[in-house]
Scaffold this motif. Sequence first.
Motif, PDB file in Angstrom:
ATOM      1  N   LEU A 108       0.821  -1.211   0.000  1.00  0.00           N
ATOM      2  CA  LEU A 108       0.000   0.000   0.000  1.00  0.00           C
ATOM      3  C   LEU A 108       0.854   1.260   0.000  1.00  0.00           C
ATOM      4  O   LEU A 108       0.544   2.234  -0.689  1.00  0.00           O
ATOM      5  N   ALA A 109       1.947   1.252   0.788  1.00  0.00           N
ATOM      6  CA  ALA A 109       2.816   2.432   0.848  1.00  0.00           C
ATOM      7  C   ALA A 109       3.463   2.710  -0.504  1.00  0.00           C
ATOM      8  O   ALA A 109       3.572   3.874  -0.929  1.00  0.00           O
ATOM      9  N   VAL A 110       3.870   1.658  -1.200  1.00  0.00           N
ATOM     10  CA  VAL A 110       4.478   1.841  -2.526  1.00  0.00           C
ATOM     11  C   VAL A 110       3.424   2.249  -3.554  1.00  0.00           C
ATOM     12  O   VAL A 110       3.650   3.131  -4.389  1.00  0.00           O
ATOM     13  N   MET A 121       1.266  12.605  16.257  1.00  0.00           N
ATOM     14  CA  MET A 121       0.698  12.627  14.908  1.00  0.00           C
ATOM     15  C   MET A 121      -0.124  13.875  14.578  1.00  0.00           C
ATOM     16  O   MET A 121      -0.057  14.368  13.442  1.00  0.00           O
ATOM     17  N   PRO A 122      -0.924  14.424  15.508  1.00  0.00           N
ATOM     18  CA  PRO A 122      -1.633  15.661  15.155  1.00  0.00           C
ATOM     19  C   PRO A 122      -0.697  16.781  14.720  1.00  0.00           C
ATOM     20  O   PRO A 122      -1.035  17.574  13.825  1.00  0.00           O
ATOM     21  N   PHE A 123       0.500  16.846  15.310  1.00  0.00           N
ATOM     22  CA  PHE A 123       1.471  17.874  14.927  1.00  0.00           C
ATOM     23  C   PHE A 123       2.121  17.538  13.585  1.00  0.00           C
ATOM     24  O   PHE A 123       2.477  18.433  12.825  1.00  0.00           O
ATOM     25  N   ALA A 124       2.263  16.235  13.300  1.00  0.00           N
ATOM     26  CA  ALA A 124       2.778  15.829  11.995  1.00  0.00           C
ATOM     27  C   ALA A 124       1.779  16.151  10.890  1.00  0.00           C
ATOM     28  O   ALA A 124       2.149  16.406   9.745  1.00  0.00           O
ATOM     29  N   LEU A 125       0.499  16.151  11.252  1.00  0.00           N
ATOM     30  CA  LEU A 125      -0.551  16.376  10.265  1.00  0.00           C
ATOM     31  C   LEU A 125      -0.902  17.856  10.111  1.00  0.00           C
ATOM     32  O   LEU A 125      -1.104  18.327   8.983  1.00  0.00           O
ATOM     33  N   TRP A 126      -0.967  18.581  11.220  1.00  0.00           N
ATOM     34  CA  TRP A 126      -1.496  19.948  11.159  1.00  0.00           C
ATOM     35  C   TRP A 126      -0.582  20.995  11.799  1.00  0.00           C
ATOM     36  O   TRP A 126      -0.962  22.168  11.882  1.00  0.00           O
ATOM     37  N   GLY A 127       0.604  20.603  12.256  1.00  0.00           N
ATOM     38  CA  GLY A 127       1.500  21.549  12.895  1.00  0.00           C
ATOM     39  C   GLY A 127       2.229  22.425  11.905  1.00  0.00           C
ATOM     40  O   GLY A 127       2.209  22.191  10.688  1.00  0.00           O
ATOM     41  N   LEU A 137       8.540   9.866  14.517  1.00  0.00           N
ATOM     42  CA  LEU A 137       8.040   8.668  13.856  1.00  0.00           C
ATOM     43  C   LEU A 137       9.135   8.003  13.019  1.00  0.00           C
ATOM     44  O   LEU A 137       9.144   6.781  12.868  1.00  0.00           O
ATOM     45  N   SER A 138      10.074   8.797  12.509  1.00  0.00           N
ATOM     46  CA  SER A 138      11.128   8.282  11.641  1.00  0.00           C
ATOM     47  C   SER A 138      12.353   7.795  12.410  1.00  0.00           C
ATOM     48  O   SER A 138      13.296   7.290  11.790  1.00  0.00           O
ATOM     49  N   MET A 173       1.960   2.406  12.504  1.00  0.00           N
ATOM     50  CA  MET A 173       3.116   3.278  12.693  1.00  0.00           C
ATOM     51  C   MET A 173       4.138   3.070  11.583  1.00  0.00           C
ATOM     52  O   MET A 173       4.658   4.035  11.011  1.00  0.00           O
ATOM     53  N   MET A 174       4.433   1.821  11.264  1.00  0.00           N
ATOM     54  CA  MET A 174       5.379   1.517  10.193  1.00  0.00           C
ATOM     55  C   MET A 174       4.854   1.993   8.846  1.00  0.00           C
ATOM     56  O   MET A 174       5.601   2.536   8.023  1.00  0.00           O
ATOM     57  N   PHE A 175       3.544   1.800   8.613  1.00  0.00           N
ATOM     58  CA  PHE A 175       2.943   2.231   7.354  1.00  0.00           C
ATOM     59  C   PHE A 175       3.058   3.739   7.178  1.00  0.00           C
ATOM     60  O   PHE A 175       3.413   4.234   6.100  1.00  0.00           O
ATOM     61  N   CYS A 176       2.754   4.495   8.242  1.00  0.00           N
ATOM     62  CA  CYS A 176       2.839   5.957   8.171  1.00  0.00           C
ATOM     63  C   CYS A 176       4.270   6.400   7.875  1.00  0.00           C
ATOM     64  O   CYS A 176       4.497   7.328   7.087  1.00  0.00           O
ATOM     65  N   PHE A 177       5.242   5.735   8.486  1.00  0.00           N
ATOM     66  CA  PHE A 177       6.640   6.067   8.227  1.00  0.00           C
ATOM     67  C   PHE A 177       6.996   5.830   6.759  1.00  0.00           C
ATOM     68  O   PHE A 177       7.553   6.706   6.090  1.00  0.00           O
ATOM     69  N   ILE A 178       6.665   4.641   6.260  1.00  0.00           N
ATOM     70  CA  ILE A 178       7.008   4.318   4.869  1.00  0.00           C
ATOM     71  C   ILE A 178       6.284   5.250   3.910  1.00  0.00           C
ATOM     72  O   ILE A 178       6.848   5.722   2.912  1.00  0.00           O
ATOM     73  N   LEU A 179       5.011   5.550   4.207  1.00  0.00           N
ATOM     74  CA  LEU A 179       4.231   6.446   3.350  1.00  0.00           C
ATOM     75  C   LEU A 179       4.847   7.841   3.323  1.00  0.00           C
ATOM     76  O   LEU A 179       4.903   8.487   2.274  1.00  0.00           O
ATOM     77  N   MET A 180       5.308   8.327   4.465  1.00  0.00           N
ATOM     78  CA  MET A 180       5.974   9.624   4.497  1.00  0.00           C
ATOM     79  C   MET A 180       7.213   9.632   3.607  1.00  0.00           C
ATOM     80  O   MET A 180       7.472  10.602   2.881  1.00  0.00           O
ATOM     81  N   GLN A 181       7.964   8.545   3.652  1.00  0.00           N
ATOM     82  CA  GLN A 181       9.197   8.478   2.876  1.00  0.00           C
ATOM     83  C   GLN A 181       8.924   8.338   1.377  1.00  0.00           C
ATOM     84  O   GLN A 181       9.558   8.999   0.556  1.00  0.00           O
ATOM     85  N   THR A 182       7.979   7.487   1.009  1.00  0.00           N
ATOM     86  CA  THR A 182       7.721   7.247  -0.416  1.00  0.00           C
ATOM     87  C   THR A 182       7.053   8.434  -1.104  1.00  0.00           C
ATOM     88  O   THR A 182       7.263   8.662  -2.293  1.00  0.00           O
ATOM     89  N   THR A 183       6.260   9.202  -0.350  1.00  0.00           N
ATOM     90  CA  THR A 183       5.559  10.350  -0.944  1.00  0.00           C
ATOM     91  C   THR A 183       6.321  11.655  -0.781  1.00  0.00           C
ATOM     92  O   THR A 183       5.945  12.673  -1.358  1.00  0.00           O
ATOM     93  N   GLY A 184       7.386  11.638   0.030  1.00  0.00           N
ATOM     94  CA  GLY A 184       8.129  12.854   0.285  1.00  0.00           C
ATOM     95  C   GLY A 184       7.485  13.753   1.322  1.00  0.00           C
ATOM     96  O   GLY A 184       7.892  14.903   1.486  1.00  0.00           O
ATOM     97  N   TYR A 185       6.477  13.241   2.010  1.00  0.00           N
ATOM     98  CA  TYR A 185       5.845  14.030   3.068  1.00  0.00           C
ATOM     99  C   TYR A 185       6.881  14.394   4.129  1.00  0.00           C
ATOM    100  O   TYR A 185       6.855  15.490   4.687  1.00  0.00           O
ATOM    101  N   HIS A 186       7.765  13.464   4.408  1.00  0.00           N
ATOM    102  CA  HIS A 186       8.913  13.739   5.276  1.00  0.00           C
ATOM    103  C   HIS A 186      10.034  12.789   4.884  1.00  0.00           C
ATOM    104  O   HIS A 186       9.797  11.611   4.632  1.00  0.00           O
ATOM    105  N   ARG A 187      11.255  13.323   4.841  1.00  0.00           N
ATOM    106  CA  ARG A 187      12.418  12.504   4.526  1.00  0.00           C
ATOM    107  C   ARG A 187      13.576  12.880   5.434  1.00  0.00           C
ATOM    108  O   ARG A 187      13.562  13.935   6.074  1.00  0.00           O
ATOM    109  N   TYR A 188      14.590  12.043   5.439  1.00  0.00           N
ATOM    110  CA  TYR A 188      15.730  12.274   6.319  1.00  0.00           C
ATOM    111  C   TYR A 188      16.594  13.453   5.875  1.00  0.00           C
ATOM    112  O   TYR A 188      17.553  13.796   6.558  1.00  0.00           O
ATOM    113  N   THR A 189      16.253  14.050   4.764  1.00  0.00           N
ATOM    114  CA  THR A 189      16.985  15.235   4.293  1.00  0.00           C
ATOM    115  C   THR A 189      16.245  16.527   4.632  1.00  0.00           C
ATOM    116  O   THR A 189      16.673  17.605   4.202  1.00  0.00           O
ATOM    117  N   HIS A 190      15.174  16.455   5.393  1.00  0.00           N
ATOM    118  CA  HIS A 190      14.349  17.632   5.657  1.00  0.00           C
ATOM    119  C   HIS A 190      14.837  18.474   6.841  1.00  0.00           C
ATOM    120  O   HIS A 190      14.291  19.540   7.088  1.00  0.00           O
TER     121      HIS A 190
END
Length: 266
Positions: free
Chosen positions: A46-48, A107-113, A125-126, A164-181
């Motif tokens: 699903l994340a991919v 998560m609320p801060f990850a979504l709306w902060g 989360l990462s 939790m794992m799904f949200c992490f992978i989804l953030m990485q695959t979509t660029g919502y958050h990455r380790y370069t941010h």
Amino acid sequence: MDRLIYTLQNYFTHKDFLVHDRLVGTLFSPLHFVVSALLLALIIFLAVKLRRTDHKRVRNLMAVLWATMAVWEVVKITWETVCGNEIAFEWGGVLPLYPCSIFIYAMPFALWGNDYMKKAACGYLSTLGLIGASINFFYPITVLPNYSIISFAGAHTMLFHGIMMFCFILMQTTGYHRYTHLNKPWELILPAIPTLLVSIPANIVNYSPIGSDYMFFKCNSFFLPALFGWLADWQSTVILYVLYLLLPLPFYLPGMLYARNKQKNG
């Protein structure tokens, strides 16, 4: 077949009333491996598949998952309190003050902060969230020795940490958050902020007359006693604070150094 029927019939039964030898799907059983493997495959698929989803839809999806698990956590705590052999609220163990519990608050801060709130929440989360979710997904030692994976408690732990794992992978695959941010050295502290904030109520309970080991600050859980069991509680707590502060470095520092080197070399 009799064991499977017994397990399904006792889906909502508290561990105090279970005949554990009659359960199927407990820790490291064939059914545990099959169900967890299927769930992991679904998470990755699903994340991919959703990797090209725009960030607004990603936010909406994660909001639904977060709200579902937040409500389920309340239901699970209530179930633990009223369905056991003794009806009592276990202040020293049932409160959502564990490393993975921070997911509910962050998560609320990850979504709306705002920008920094988002970096802090997604950073949790990462890093700590990813480690905690992975450990509890692949080695659910706190639940599956007493329950089947096809039970209320078993489903809760597998889905909570799986999401939790799904949200992490989804953030990485979509660029919502990455380790370069994270771009500035001082921002390396941001992923630790959710952990530090939740540590306040955790240690209030830990060092109160109730007594506990929330967030493992007293090192009385998992493999920590073998490493730090000889230390005084306050010394273990200091070590855990240092570890929580340093945890984001190996995740974010390489990307930060690479970006700086790339910018320097033009």
